[in-house]
Scaffold this active site. Structure first.
Site, PDB file in Angstrom:
ATOM      1  CE  LYS A   1     -15.946 -18.328  -3.449  1.00 24.02           C
ATOM      2  NZ  LYS A   1     -15.325 -17.045  -3.739  1.00 24.02           N
TER       3      LYS A   1
ATOM      4  NE  ARG B   1     -16.858 -17.864  -8.316  1.00 25.63           N
ATOM      5  CZ  ARG B   1     -17.390 -18.664  -9.239  1.00 25.63           C
ATOM      6  NH1 ARG B   1     -16.751 -19.774  -9.595  1.00 25.63           N
ATOM      7  NH2 ARG B   1     -18.546 -18.353  -9.804  1.00 25.63           N
TER       8      ARG B   1
ATOM      9  N   GLY C   1     -11.966  -6.810   0.224  1.00 26.20           N
ATOM     10  CA  GLY C   1     -10.711  -6.296  -0.315  1.00 26.20           C
ATOM     11  C   GLY C   1     -10.026  -7.318  -1.207  1.00 26.20           C
TER      12      GLY C   1
ATOM     13  CG  MET D   1      -9.605 -10.260  -8.130  1.00 25.94           C
ATOM     14  SD  MET D   1      -8.680 -11.217  -9.331  1.00 25.94           S
ATOM     15  CE  MET D   1      -9.663 -12.698  -9.412  1.00 25.94           C
TER      16      MET D   1
ATOM     17  NE  ARG E   1     -26.207 -19.830  -0.147  1.00 23.33           N
ATOM     18  CZ  ARG E   1     -26.001 -18.645  -0.669  1.00 23.33           C
ATOM     19  NH1 ARG E   1     -24.868 -18.011  -0.472  1.00 23.33           N
ATOM     20  NH2 ARG E   1     -26.920 -18.056  -1.404  1.00 23.33           N
TER      21      ARG E   1
ATOM     22  CG  HIS F   1     -38.311   7.523  30.842  1.00 26.38           C
ATOM     23  ND1 HIS F   1     -39.486   7.720  30.158  1.00 26.38           N
ATOM     24  CD2 HIS F   1     -38.668   7.153  32.095  1.00 26.38           C
ATOM     25  CE1 HIS F   1     -40.506   7.500  30.970  1.00 26.38           C
ATOM     26  NE2 HIS F   1     -40.034   7.150  32.153  1.00 26.38           N
TER      27      HIS F   1
ATOM     28  CB  SER G   1     -25.924  -8.875  39.929  1.00 34.19           C
ATOM     29  OG  SER G   1     -26.569  -8.824  38.677  1.00 34.19           O
TER      30      SER G   1
ATOM     31  CB  CYS H   1     -28.864  -7.709  35.858  1.00 36.06           C
ATOM     32  SG  CYS H   1     -27.906  -6.565  36.850  1.00 36.06           S
TER      33      CYS H   1
ATOM     34  CE1 TYR I   1     -28.782 -13.345  38.152  1.00 34.71           C
ATOM     35  CE2 TYR I   1     -27.645 -14.631  39.833  1.00 34.71           C
ATOM     36  CZ  TYR I   1     -28.177 -13.427  39.396  1.00 34.71           C
ATOM     37  OH  TYR I   1     -28.106 -12.318  40.179  1.00 34.71           O
TER      38      TYR I   1
END
Lengths: 884, 884
Positions: free
Chosen positions: A29, A98, A107, A109, A352, A468, A776, A843, A863
């Site tokens: 920030k 902040r 968690g 502040m 942003r 299936h 593969s 694959c 690949y």
């Protein structure tokens, strides 16, 4: 620990100490606030206390004096710039405090706003803002926030007091409270804080500020933050920074406003400024939707008959346009900005990278190349591969209202709505009448294929991502939600029960196959669309891609489609899917029920011409591209009936006694089919099965060769655990192919390779590679065995696992790089150490997942192969991986 | 290829070129023949053609002339020594030709005997031996053998001719054929060889010899030999040697004999020469059992009223005694020898280490130390660890006749016979009457425990080595054959069908739990026994052992027993076994059926005191030795009913509706329970379960501490796949233990560790070690996941796998060192790289397997843990591994 050289960083229009590069010291920030300030964009001035100081914080003692002194100096710098004084009775400076670590972290502040208010300064704020109500309301909010976050008070105590007061007064909204009410509340709140915490609410702004800063540092060591860090391997020593920034208010009257905007249209990508604002309002009011926001540009506003910012505050608008152009030119991407106008003065609160649709992303990327803002490589990185899915499947209209019933597994993407049916027959009947239906089953079986074709979508209550239903639906490109554990189908009653809802045949539901969500009734969907930008962009991506992209396809239809999406071959043809066809399944069953090899060979002889024509068709469609055919993989019991009713029907159909059939079903039953008698194990015990398949492939290839069709058949042997299995089966396949070549007087090249899908295969890949032409990786099964996790069963606890941070992502969706990925890397390296030109691919589902694809690129695979609809995603992800 | 320096090695009384060290050149057989000759033991002279020459052999051409010349020279040396001439009409030399590679290898050529016989030399043999019958019978055997092995003729053709002739003559035995018959057969055989092979049977001894030598070399390249070499990683280039040795005959009249003997008694180990012989007989006659062999020593023979060799041929006997003493002194071990006396002259044909019973092995090892023949280390290596099992369980009388019905899995060792019963009730009833019964079930469940206790043995038709029946039986030390796939139980009919046999309640069967065999009727068994040698030997072994040996035990009884066998702690206490007790199982079910955490905690509160007392008892028994307690591991559905009948009963017992119970059973159903919701996954979703167990352990420990009892509780978390699971659960357990310590005001050390039983855990062991005090490899599950092989299902094809050479041994019995072993090594090395004092052990079946134990020693594990009855085996195996 020594005092650091520099630890407080100012950001302001004329002097800013940090920038985006100092993220480690300033946190995310703080670094961003500094960067904007550096760009001379008007940001409310403030300062960041660096993460180094976190180490000096100790619960029981104060922060060192040198920290306090430096903070005081910085505060003075801020006061000077905003012309207000912290704690001043007339013109008080208010600040927000902040936390901000190097990475965002739950968690930690949250925000404290309006810090600096007390019984004195509230008067100054009232005078300056011209609104007593605004001032006292800000004060009571501050007390609520501070007592909860900093003083650790149970916040419900003050909430109750507020609600009681409204009830007393008969009021509905907080905004209906009078100034006197608010004053009374402030007093009451302070007393309650004292009662509850035993501590007085801090009156001096300094006390408030040090309390808030300490609370930020303390939150670094909260239990939740510590657990999160352990789970995410975040270093304890990083610490958090603290951001202290002067407040600005868009709700200080009609010369104030607040708004959000995009530098280009986030839906279409058009280069037009686009946004909304509200006069005399705070940021959350725009989001809350109580008042209707007005468009920013005149062009947009005129369509809606509303007043634009361009017209209402022309000077501020002009300034905003300058700023957004500056920001886009700087960040070289479409920005999502938040701004506030306080008494005619424009302040930027955030910028942003703007979220956008896939369609917009493609257009913006291409446009920005043309505008010379970015180069091709940068453009390729700008589009999220996952988002391309939107362009290929219908999706839910984001604006449509919806009632979510439950969530299952996102088995096959797309969004559909339709009437519920429970049987394939009903689905087909309805489809004939032109009705759109969703087939709902406990789980599907090969008998349901015609119903699955007829239905628009499929919902199952059991089974996982490789069930299936899921596999067949993905192949068809049809929406499917599987393994919906909270749903129960009762075929007898004809009901689908989901928690408290009981649905009947004909009731309408909507499925989102991309998220697994199920909705009640019809939720509107948006049709998919691709345009010229898609073609242009994908072609550009291919230029940079180094890994091949193949498809997992078992039919000519799927292969054709995948080719049209850019697939460069078939990486996985699952021959068992060919066995489920209605004219074949009973022959397969005869083969399984055969008494001995001779009878088994008789049934296989019937299957041979069918398999031959399957392969012939695939070779023709793929026209010279490699086609990897995996020999039979599933355990034989998958082809046998699962219920007594089915058994009776099938026994009659294939002419065996029900006793014989049941005995076989019982004999083939397995406790853990995933780890059972399947894959190459079938062929070690029944070599004639693979022999038939190898013969069918060779005969099909021979026919192609005779017709002058080029082809590259790759025969893939699944579930190899040891080199010895491959030695035996390679010999069988080679012998068979050579026989066919000699019978048909043809000659063609072919390759014999193996799936690497068991940990042992990866661990001994050097031995296996000696007898393999290619590898593969079957990362689905490798994940199941590597993690000891059944994909079909993990649904019950995978949610808890992802939520508690044990898994960052579902390991079946994105490969577990540290564990399963290690096996992929070992397997590849060992394999190539034995055979350096070994072709290695992957694959399985991970072949279509962008994060996994990036990992595969880093390992050096040749690949990836994925389902047809994911081919464009894989192409882009592979291009991005190459560019990175 | 160059001509080697030396390639023909003579062995004879006065000149022997090789010895045992030249195994690579001479092959195993050739090296041993040379070694004996070197010792001046009378061995029929001969020579070995070295393995180098194998490379020069080519099917289509002759062997080089320099080979032939050298062989001729060697043959002349042999002729000189035996005073016979190869091919001589008067006094012909006959030889045997055998293959012999570096390692023994199926597919290689077998023996050719009597080579050198033809129509001329047969006359000389007849004259010399004084028996025309003997000569012609040797001749016709030679033709049969040679035409089959060397000429590749289908041997059944000659067998048929022989049978036809006997049928014509109305004779039963080959030995009833007359000399004329034999002469006729020789003629007929030769004609048939010509007809069938198109080649004349070679008439000259030289031709015969070169044919046989070529056949040996050719057999190196037979398909079967090649496949075997590929599967066993044997180098093609090793080649085979050829052994040519002069024949001697024990059947040349009453001054000839043949026999086998042991240098010490192989049953008892007594230092007494022990053996049998037959006058005028060949080696195979002693084995065939047509004539009853006579004892060798006078002492033995007098007991049986027979004539001993000592009396019948005192000179030969005296010579034999000298030789056996020489051989035992040389080999320093008990020898199993074969000898032939040809016309009063003694020849040794073989000596090898003699097989012996465990009892004999222990005595011989101890005696040989006392005789200063071997040292302690050598003695330790002399006893097969596996053989100790004989001493602890009854075994089948090796002499008893038997009718084998089928073979299942050897789930728990021992041998028992008894009447079949099908229910626990029947088992208990019979036991009360003093009857011995065998409980036969499809599979057992916790309800069967009382029946299992009452029965002498258990037979199940389903389930594997880790099924309920197998695990419980091993714990009890009770004989069990599990997963007997060829057997079918029909409870309704009350029958056990095994292939063609239908057995009923009360029928007697015999089980061999060490082999998995099932026999019809009663087969006699031998009771187990240990004596002083056992104690002495084990104590000596422990002196050299470096790895610890613990036991897998869940009850005080088992732990006590294991301690008496020498266990040094509990390496695995499976807490789920405690849940099956009749007074607990329904509380466990209530816990599983609970609606939400609160109800679940109520049921857990009831289990807490029971678990506490379980652990207290174990700590007391183990009295300060480490006790490793594994928290709950199996999927919850294992505790729920498997049939509708059970469900009805249980629903009533715990007071829930059958619908609710069935719904839960359905909801918990898993496709692959092995990879499902179990182990630490249960505690990630339901932390309160492990919390209760941790509390019970801590409370028990606190009680012990108060009583002054020392103890080392080790809490083990199962099925960890990621470090993050361990982070979460370690925190939970630590928090709970600390709470108890503070409540009870006690302090005690404890360790928290994990099973490494998933490939991912082994692959990321460095991350996991950070939060673990110890590792224990769960090699059962690691084998299942590493190989993708379900132990409960693999039975159906594992046989084929072992037979075809894919696995050398069942990987669940002996660890797959190259695959799963690699994971154990990686896990250990990675774990210690992160924490160098990490304690690493192994629990599970491999912890009791000698070959696996040797591997674990090489990896550097700290201890192994195994079932109580295997503790002595593990102690000895670990000692041997350390000595090696």
């Amino acid at each position: 620990m020594n005092k650091p050289e520099k630890f407080v960083y100012l950001f302001s229009e004329d002097k800013t100490d940090g920038d985006a590069s100092l993220r480690n010291a300033l946190g995310g920030k703080g670094a961003n606030l500094a960067e904007m300030s550096k760009l001379q964009v008007p940001v409310p001035p403030g300062f960041t206390i660096s993460t180094d100081i976190c180490a000096f914080y100790n619960k029981d003692t104060d922060l060192p004096d040198w920290v306090k002194a430096e903070v005081k100096n910085a505060l003075a710098e801020v006061e000077k710039r905003v012309n207000k004084k912290f704690g001043d009775a007339e013109n008080p400076l208010l600040v927000s405090v902040r936390s901000g670590a190097r990475v965002s972290m739950p968690g930690m502040m949250d925000t404290i706003l309006n810090l600096g208010l007390n019984d004195t300064t509230v008067q100054g704020l009232a005078t300056k803002s011209g609104s007593e109500r605004f001032a006292w309301d800000s004060y009571r909010r501050f007390i609520q926030m501070y007592s909860d976050v900093v003083m650790g008070m149970n916040h419900s105590l003050l909430d109750v007091a507020l609600e009681d007061l409204k009830a007393d007064r008969g009021l509905e909204n907080d905004s209906d409270l009078s100034v006197e009410d608010l004053k009374g509340l402030v007093k009451l709140f302070k007393n309650q804080v004292l009662d509850s915490t035993g501590k007085k609410f801090p009156e001096t702004p300094e006390e408030q500020l040090w309390g808030a800063i300490s609370a930020v540092f303390e939150s670094w060591n909260s239990d939740r933050a510590i657990t999160y860090r352990k789970l995410n391997d975040i270093d304890e020593s990083w610490g958090t920074a603290v951001n202290v920034q002067s407040m600005v208010f868009g709700n200080m009257g009609n010369d104030s406003a607040t708004g959000v905007a995009f530098t280009r249209n986030p839906s279409t990508g058009e280069k037009k400024f686009y946004g909304e604002f509200l006069i005399n309002a705070q940021g959350e009011d725009v989001v809350a939707g109580i008042r209707t926001p007005q468009p920013i540009t005149k062009e947009e506003a005129s369509e809606k008959n509303m007043l634009s910012l361009e017209e209402a505050m022309p000077e501020a608008f002009q300034k905003l346009v300058e700023i957004y152009e500056k920001l886009e030119a700087h960040y070289k991407d479409m920005q999502d900005i938040e701004f506030t106008i306080e008494q005619n003065r424009l302040w930027m609160l955030q910028t942003r990278t703007g979220k956008r649709t896939a369609k917009a992303a493609l257009k913006i990327a291409c446009d920005m190349i043309d505008e010379n803002l970015i180069d091709e490589k940068e453009a390729i990185l700008r589009v999220s591969p996952e988002s391309l899915d939107q362009l290929l499947h219908p999706s839910l209209d984001p604006k449509a209202e919806r009632t979510k019933l439950t969530k299952g597994l996102p088995a096959s993407p797309g969004a559909v709505n339709g009437k519920i049916v429970f049987t394939s027959d009903d689905a087909e009947e309805a489809a004939k009448k032109g009705e759109e239906v969703i087939l709902v089953r406990t789980e599907t079986s090969p008998e349901d294929i015609s119903g699955m074709i007829a239905a628009k979508g499929i919902l199952t209550t059991r089974g996982g991502m490789t069930s299936h239903a899921a596999v067949v639906a993905r192949g068809m490109g049809k929406c499917c939600v599987a393994g919906c554990a909270e749903a129960n189908v009762d075929y007898t009653k004809g009901t689908l029960r989901i928690l408290n809802h009981e649905l009947h045949k004909g009731d309408v539901i909507t499925l989102d196959g991309s998220t697994g969500e199920v909705f009640l009734g019809e939720v509107a969907t948006i049709a998919p669309s691709v345009d010229g930008y898609f073609e242009r962009f994908m072609k550009m991506a291919d230029k940079y891609r180094t890994m091949g992209v193949r498809c997992n396809a078992d039919t000519p239809h799927d292969s054709e489609m995948a080719k049209s999406f850019g697939a460069e071959g078939i990486g996985l043809c699952r021959t068992e899917h060919m066995f489920f066809g209605p004219e074949r399944i009973n022959v397969v069953r005869e083969m399984i029920l055969a008494d001995g090899e001779l009878e088994r060979r008789k049934a296989l002889d019937l299957l041979l011409p069918m398999q031959k024509s399957d392969f012939y068709d695939l070779f023709k469609v793929m026209a010279g591209l490699p086609v990897t055919i995996r020999l039979l993989d599933p355990p034989l019991h998958e082809f046998l009936p699962h219920t007594e009713d089915e058994a009776v029907e099938i026994a009659a159909a294939i002419g065996v006694s029900i006793d014989k059939l049941n005995t076989k079903v019982k004999a083939l039953h397995e406790f853990n089919p995933m780890l059972g008698h399947r894959g190459c194990r079938l062929a070690i015990t029944y070599p004639e099965i693979y022999e038939m398949q190898a013969r069918a492939i060779a005969l099909a290839a021979a026919d192609c060769v005779k017709e002058g069709q080029t082809l590259i058949p790759e025969i893939m042997i699944p579930l190899i655990a040891t080199d010895k299995e491959l030695v035996i089966l390679r010999e069988l396949v080679e012998k068979t192919v050579k026989e066919v070549q000699s019978e048909t007087k043809t000659d063609f090249d072919y390759r014999i390779g193996t799936m690497i899908e068991l940990p042992r295969a990866a661990l001994t890949a050097d031995e296996i590679a000696k007898d393999a032409d290619f590898f593969s990786f079957g990362t689905n099964d490798l994940t199941q065995t590597g993690l000891g996790l059944s994909r079909d069963d993990a649904g019950k606890f995978l949610g808890t696992y992802v939520n508690s941070g044990v898994f960052e992502k579902d390991p079946f969706v994105s490969i577990d790089q540290r564990g399963v990925g290690k096996l992929v890397k070992m397997g590849t390296d060992l394999g190539r150490s034995a055979k350096n030109n070994l072709k290695v691919g992957v694959c399985g589902e991970h072949g279509g997942d962008p994060a996994s694809i990036e990992f595969f690129q880093s390992v050096g695979l040749d690949y990836v192969s994925c389902s047809p609809y994911r081919v464009p995603i894989a192409r882009l992800a592979a291009a991005q991986a190459a560019v990175k």
